[in-house]
Motif scaffolding. Structure first.
Motif, PDB file in Angstrom:
ATOM      1  N   THR A   1      -2.087  -9.617  -1.978  1.00  0.00           N
ATOM      2  CA  THR A   1      -3.337  -8.960  -2.360  1.00  0.00           C
ATOM      3  C   THR A   1      -4.256  -9.922  -3.105  1.00  0.00           C
ATOM      4  O   THR A   1      -5.465  -9.842  -2.976  1.00  0.00           O
ATOM      5  CB  THR A   1      -3.073  -7.700  -3.219  1.00  0.00           C
ATOM      6  OG1 THR A   1      -1.837  -7.858  -3.901  1.00  0.00           O
ATOM      7  CG2 THR A   1      -2.977  -6.483  -2.362  1.00  0.00           C
TER       8      THR A   1
ATOM      9  N   PRO B   1       0.838  -1.195   0.000  1.00  0.00           N
ATOM     10  CA  PRO B   1       0.000   0.000   0.000  1.00  0.00           C
ATOM     11  C   PRO B   1       0.871   1.243   0.000  1.00  0.00           C
ATOM     12  O   PRO B   1       2.026   1.207   0.403  1.00  0.00           O
ATOM     13  CB  PRO B   1      -0.785  -0.128   1.316  1.00  0.00           C
ATOM     14  CG  PRO B   1       0.038  -1.020   2.182  1.00  0.00           C
ATOM     15  CD  PRO B   1       0.798  -1.919   1.268  1.00  0.00           C
TER      16      PRO B   1
ATOM     17  N   GLY C   1       3.104  -2.528   5.086  1.00  0.00           N
ATOM     18  CA  GLY C   1       2.558  -3.689   4.391  1.00  0.00           C
ATOM     19  C   GLY C   1       3.529  -4.847   4.461  1.00  0.00           C
ATOM     20  O   GLY C   1       3.394  -5.822   3.755  1.00  0.00           O
TER      21      GLY C   1
ATOM     22  N   PRO D   1       0.514   2.774  -4.786  1.00  0.00           N
ATOM     23  CA  PRO D   1       0.955   1.479  -4.267  1.00  0.00           C
ATOM     24  C   PRO D   1       2.069   0.909  -5.142  1.00  0.00           C
ATOM     25  O   PRO D   1       2.147   1.219  -6.329  1.00  0.00           O
ATOM     26  CB  PRO D   1      -0.297   0.596  -4.376  1.00  0.00           C
ATOM     27  CG  PRO D   1      -1.419   1.482  -4.720  1.00  0.00           C
ATOM     28  CD  PRO D   1      -0.864   2.737  -5.298  1.00  0.00           C
TER      29      PRO D   1
END
Ligand SMILES: Nc1ncnc2c1ncn2[C@@H]1O[C@H](COP(=O)(O)OP(=O)(O)OP(=O)(O)O)[C@@H](O)[C@H]1O
Ligand SMILES: Nc1ncnc2c1ncn2[C@@H]1O[C@H](COP(=O)(O)OP(=O)(O)OP(=O)(O)O)[C@@H](O)[C@H]1O
Ligand SMILES: [Mg+2]
Ligand SMILES: [Mg+2]
Lengths: 253, 273, 312, 273, 253
Positions: free
Chosen positions: A60, A15, D270, A19
């Motif tokens: 993802t 992110p 992340g 991104p």
């Protein structure tokens, strides 16, 4: 038989604004007991893929499994050596080496005596009770490698384990690694930036394209084991190495 | 060996020689002596009334005069401080561990903990007396309330700031929460924990002294208020000096324990790698 | 040490906690004497004295965490108004011994002179009401008095620095110290000299709880009997009283304690009157004063607030 | 995105949506409501006398009754707290920088700083009024004395614990002491500094309230003691609730500033590398 | 002309029980503008030698000077890239890259615009404002290298600058490095564990024995510059590489 590692349509974006799409459309397998390498240019997403398999990043999209377990849901299935090694500063070298085994429930005595032997073999004799900050870069990396192999898992993920080693020490480590692998037949996924190393150690080598990383080529290393200097200097090896380098170059541009 | 790094060098254990020890503490001692001398001179020259600021010589006399009762008072206060600090530190670490492993607990408890620090003595005192009576308990509770908080906050922040690479490593090994706590979180929280404990140690004795105002039979707090009500400012200063000495001793003890507990922080000292 | 007499008396002693309002001082002489002389034990009580009671004596006694304590009328009345069930059972000193003290150089000879001067106090509403009343009564303009809140200040120094001109002190302690120990040149406006304008009231009082009176009146009687003996002794032997107090609290200033004990020995009670007796008139007038000054919202039943019934 | 790391995830800024905000603070709010309800029920059922513990409903009534005077008191106290905390934090960082760059200064000053924390109010109060009078100054000084110490200690420890590799790097560039401080020491001390500032923030308001006992014309401390001397325990609780709210607000402010000041601590989230 | 780097009878032992004698009897020189490499097995003391030259370690005995200044007394004479790169976590990539220049007093604007260009060339375009934790291992290393070269010093000490780079990226970096060196002629002392890399980039290569490290051999790389793939695949290069490897092997056992 199910493959030990299986990755399907995997994609991961970190992110941010914007991104960073690290990997995309990654598909790969490794059979049980297979030694598979992954090469690719810096920043293409190799470490990201390994972290997904280690269960540290939830991708993802896509699917990844290790030893039949969904890597996006579980953690600690494979033994994982992160890039750079990573030692705990508050454990002495020996305790760092046995950490994975201890966590996995191996008796301290057993783990320690096993580690002691390997310290000698790894050229670390005499540094059992040194703090990490008292070890050279290459010594730290070897302790981390030791730790990974002492962790009782049938699949091993290694992220540039020999990056800080000189040619000679590296050659010794190669010999050792081939030895261990031949005896124990654990599945290994091996990230390296050294094409020769990949061909020497692996059954197969995947080439990853530049970011967003995807697997663009696959090479089989057909040479008989153990592979020593003779094989590395053989013309067949040189040819294959050339092809692999070309593929890598094509993938990186 | 290091040439240029003053900071880490300054942290090396002052191991061994008396010479090193002297070099370490001589400046502080000299300054102290100078300060006391200056204070005496100031009082003498300005003729400050002793009930405003007694001369050090008067304070010393007061010490000699009351030295019979002092050991008892000091022991009482030391007892209360040590017990309270010990329990407070344990409570702080336990709460910090709990708060950092479960985010909801943190969100719920943190505000309550802060509130616990804002309740004035004036309200707490009768309640504590009603609940715990006049023994050592209410004092220990006050010390605990004063000391657990710095430990809690700095341990919590240190836990939250632990190196994520190391946490990830442990998790990749399939470590349980408890194992991650033991191998990564607690060791990396040690510097923060000790920073909090240092602050707490400086407050513990004062906390006990304040608690003794709620009703006590013995203790330095009692000694100080009695002396104050009798306008014996010289004795008040004796009490303060003792409180300060006790606090310094606790602080020094924390310092030593810190060194013993984090040997790796002092390793690799011939180098900066 | 104090309180633990192992088994020579035979009968079991009733444990009793007595909570002081402050650190030990000459107001407490009778209690320390009775304890030192063993009179409490004779009365079947094991008295444990705790100090300094900054934790709200009234609440603690009202809750029976301590059985007895030292309080004052200006606390007992609002405490009862707030529902704290404490009862005053003896007046330690028969009359108010408070004064307003100032340095002689300021020329405050009578209450009227307070106007134009600055009062250094705690900022309580009672102070203002009393000083207003005193000033008006002495012919001064109460609006000309300035106030600063100084909390726990060393008042002689504060006055010397002209941070304020007069303070509220207790004759038997601060007053004795200022005049006889420090030798300061000071003036007093004594409350007791102005009872036309302001009420007299009891400052140190011995209190207990309604609950104890109901459940165990004998203990209350026994306690007061021994305590009365103590104060009577203090009146006759101020010097020994001082010695006993100093034994219990050696940190106190011996000279101050002796001077104070001497001063108070004639003031606990007027000659011929029984120690501890409280007058209804004093209670009623002071309660009315507090109410008129707005210090309590509702008037209390004065008769329930004190009792002479347990004095020997 | 991270699966397994609860800790760092819990630190992510609660950025954005009202839903996230609710999820963050709903548990604490619910608990608070439950606690207040329980307290009310307890007092009603046990018939606890209100001088021991007033029911929340009584406290609310007391709030409504006195709300006219409350804003003034609150502002006074807030003023004193903010000023004292600000100066205290600056002083703490300055002293910490000084103490860690010169070892002798540390050895001399550290003991003195601890002593400064052990001086009881009873002694300090008269001196402070003599020196600073009766205005806002002595209160600010008290808050300063209370708040600089946690900042000093945790900043000092954090400075001493800075990564030696980074210090070495800067020195190899020929950085001056000041540059090393600016580029390595201060940034790496920020977590420690903020831990100390959090502790200090929790103490600041209470410090101001205590200081107001030394004599004040306005302030929550005054409100509380006045109410207490009138046995208005319900009003005392109104005061405490306000003190607690102010403290929580300061604490929260420190939290937000911390986030803004250390963006890198929330980056790379992340991932764990 | 005085040599840019001069080391005489240098020895260093890290304190401890027992002390670790890292290097001993080290003697070496590097002329101004010369490119000198140092190879040796892991843990032999290469990093220690560099730290002495950077002024970070005061050796137990011996003498070392850089650009005429006594390295045991001064610091910051050479631009130094530590092993592993080392970035400040609280500076974004671009600020990390310009740090050395900023400290040396170069104007922020100038340093930044120079760094921006190189970000592109280094394959870091788009990551100027990433935090170090958001960069891959190899990207971090390139930022550190950039920082070192942007520091305006005439002598540069590099400790395994390409350890985390793949073959392709590494080749690009080699090309860039040869370019820069040809233009600016700064003195470079280069620690590497890659023998081929050493021969490609250097004028001379020192071989260090295993601990206690001392310099046991010295090779001259005589090939014409710039040295690309043709030279690396030439038989002369292979022969010299073989000799160097043998020397290294002998020194390491
Ligand atoms: N800070 C330290 N304290 C104690 N011993 C140290 C320290 N740093 C390094 N050593 C020891 O000194 C020796 C040489 O270390 P050095 O880092 O110079 O090796 P190196 O040649 O750079 O190795 P590598 O190629 O693995 O980086 C090693 O045996 C190491 O254990
Ligand atoms: N935590 C993170 N947050 C944001 N972006 C990240 C993060 N970690 C990696 N990246 C980005 O993801 C991309 C792939 O990174 P990754 O570490 O997987 O590369 P790699 O192939 O391992 O490279 P190297 O060979 O240099 O180690 C890079 O562009 C990097 O900037
Ligand atoms: Mg990587
Ligand atoms: Mg090295």
């Amino acid at each position: 038989m199910e493959p030990a590692i299986e990755v399907e349509n995997l994609a991961h974006a970190y992110p941010g604004k914007p991104p960073v799409q690290a990997v995309m459309d990654v598909n790969m397998v490794a059979a049980e007991g297979e030694f598979v390498s992954l090469v690719g240019s810096s920043g293409c997403g190799k470490s990201t893929l390994l972290k997904v398999l280690a269960g540290l990043i939830r991708p993802t999209s896509g699917h990844a499994s290790v030893d039949g377990q969904d890597a996006t849901q579980s953690i600690g299935v494979a033994a994982y050596m992160p890039q750079g090694g990573v030692l705990l500063p508050w454990l002495r070298a020996l305790a760092n080496a046995t950490l994975g085994a201890t966590i996995a429930g191996v008796g301290r005595k057993e783990a320690t005596s096993h580690a002691r032997e390997l310290f000698e073999r790894f050229g670390l004799g005499g540094f059992e009770s040194a703090w990490p900050s008292e070890l050279s870069g290459g010594m730290q990396q070897r302790v981390a490698l030791l730790r990974t192999f002492l962790t009782p898992r049938s699949t091993i993920l290694l992220d540039e384990p020999f990056g800080a080693l000189d040619a000679i020490t590296r050659r010794e480590m190669h010999a050792w690694l081939q030895d261990v692998w031949a005896n124990e037949r654990r599945t290994v996924l091996f990230v390296t930036h050294d094409v020769e190393e990949a061909l020497t150690l692996s059954d197969r080598v995947y080439v990853m394209s530049k970011r967003p990383g995807t697997l663009v080529a696959e090479f089989r290393s057909p040479f008989p084991r153990p592979r020593g200097r003779e094989i590395q200097t053989s013309p067949e090896f040189a040819t294959l190495k050339g092809q692999l380098l070309d593929a890598l170059e094509a993938a990186s541009s | 060996m290091t040439v240029a790094i003053d900071l880490p060098r300054a942290r090396l254990p002052g191991a061994g020689s008396a010479g090193r020890f002297l070099a370490n503490y001589l400046p502080a001692t000299l300054l102290l002596v100078a300060l006391v001398g200056f204070w005496e001179a100031w009082v003498q020259v300005r003729n400050t009334p002793s009930y405003v600021l007694p001369a050090p010589s008067l304070v010393w006399e007061a010490f000699l005069r009351t030295r019979g009762t002092l050991p008892g008072h000091t022991l009482t206060t030391l007892n209360e401080s040590l017990l309270g600090l010990g329990i407070g530190a344990l409570a702080g670490v336990a709460l910090a561990s709990l708060m950092t492993s479960v985010a909801i607990v943190r969100r719920v408890l943190y505000p309550l903990m802060i509130v616990s620090q804002t309740i004035p003595m004036i309200v707490l005192a009768p309640l504590l007396t009603i609940w715990f009576g006049f023994g050592i308990e209410p004092k220990v509770v006050v010390v605990l309330l004063v000391t657990f908080f710095p430990v809690l906050v700095s341990t919590t922040e240190a836990l939250l700031g632990a190196d994520r690479n190391l946490i990830a490593l442990l998790q990749s090994m399939g470590a349980t929460r408890l194992q991650t706590l033991r191998y990564v979180l607690l060791p990396s929280a040690l510097p923060g924990f000790f920073a909090g404990l240092r602050i707490a140690a400086a407050y513990a004795v004062t906390g006990a002294v304040i608690a003794e105002l709620m009703g006590a039979q013995s203790g330095l707090g009692l000694y100080i208020t009695r002396s104050n009500s009798a306008f014996r400012t010289d004795q008040v200063f004796v009490g303060i000096v003792l409180v300060a000495l006790l606090s310094l001793a606790l602080f020094a003890a924390v310092h030593i324990i810190n060194r013993l507990a984090t040997p790796w922080a002092f390793a690799g000292k011939g180098d900066n790698s | 040490s104090c309180g633990d007499d192992d088994g020579d008396g035979g009968d079991k002693l009733t444990p009793v906690t007595f909570m002081l309002d402050w650190v030990p001082n000459t107001n407490h002489n009778g209690v320390y004497i009775a304890k030192a002389k063993g009179w409490y034990e004779e009365a079947g009580l094991d008295v444990n004295i705790v100090e300094p009671g900054e934790g709200g004596v009234e609440q603690v006694v009202g809750n029976q965490t301590a059985q007895f304590g030292i309080s004052a009328q200006e606390y007992v009345i609002p405490a009862r108004a707030a529902g704290v069930p404490v009862v005053s059972i003896a007046a330690v000193i028969q009359h108010n011994t408070s004064s307003l003290m100032s340095l002689a150089e300021d020329g405050i000879e009578g209450p009227g002179d307070l106007a134009g001067h600055t009062y250094g106090g705690f900022g309580g509403p009672l102070e203002r009401a009393l000083i207003d009343a005193l000033t008006e009564c002495g012919g001064g303009d109460a609006s000309q008095v300035q106030y600063v809140e100084v909390g726990q200040a060393e008042f002689l120094e504060g006055m010397a620095r002209n941070q304020y001109d007069f303070v509220w002190i207790f004759d038997g302690w601060d007053g004795v110290r200022a005049t006889e120990l420090v030798g300061a040149d000071v003036n007093f406006v004594r409350f007791i000299d102005n009872v036309d304008c302001i009420p007299d009231w009891y400052t140190p009082l011995i209190i207990t709880s309604e609950g104890l009176i109901k459940d165990d009146p004998e203990t209350v009687r026994a306690f007061l009997a021994a305590t009365t003996r103590g104060y009577e002794y203090a009146m006759e032997n101020p010097d020994e009283a001082a010695t006993i107090l100093l034994d219990a609290a050696p940190e106190l200033d011996a000279e101050l304690v002796r001077l104070s004990a001497e001063y108070l020995s004639t003031r606990y009670v007027e000659p011929g009157r029984q120690w501890g007796l409280q007058d209804e008139a004093i209670w009623t007038r002071f309660e009315q004063f507090l109410f008129d000054a707005g210090l309590i919202d509702e008037q209390i039943d004065v008769d329930a607030a004190y009792s002479n019934a347990y004095l020997p």
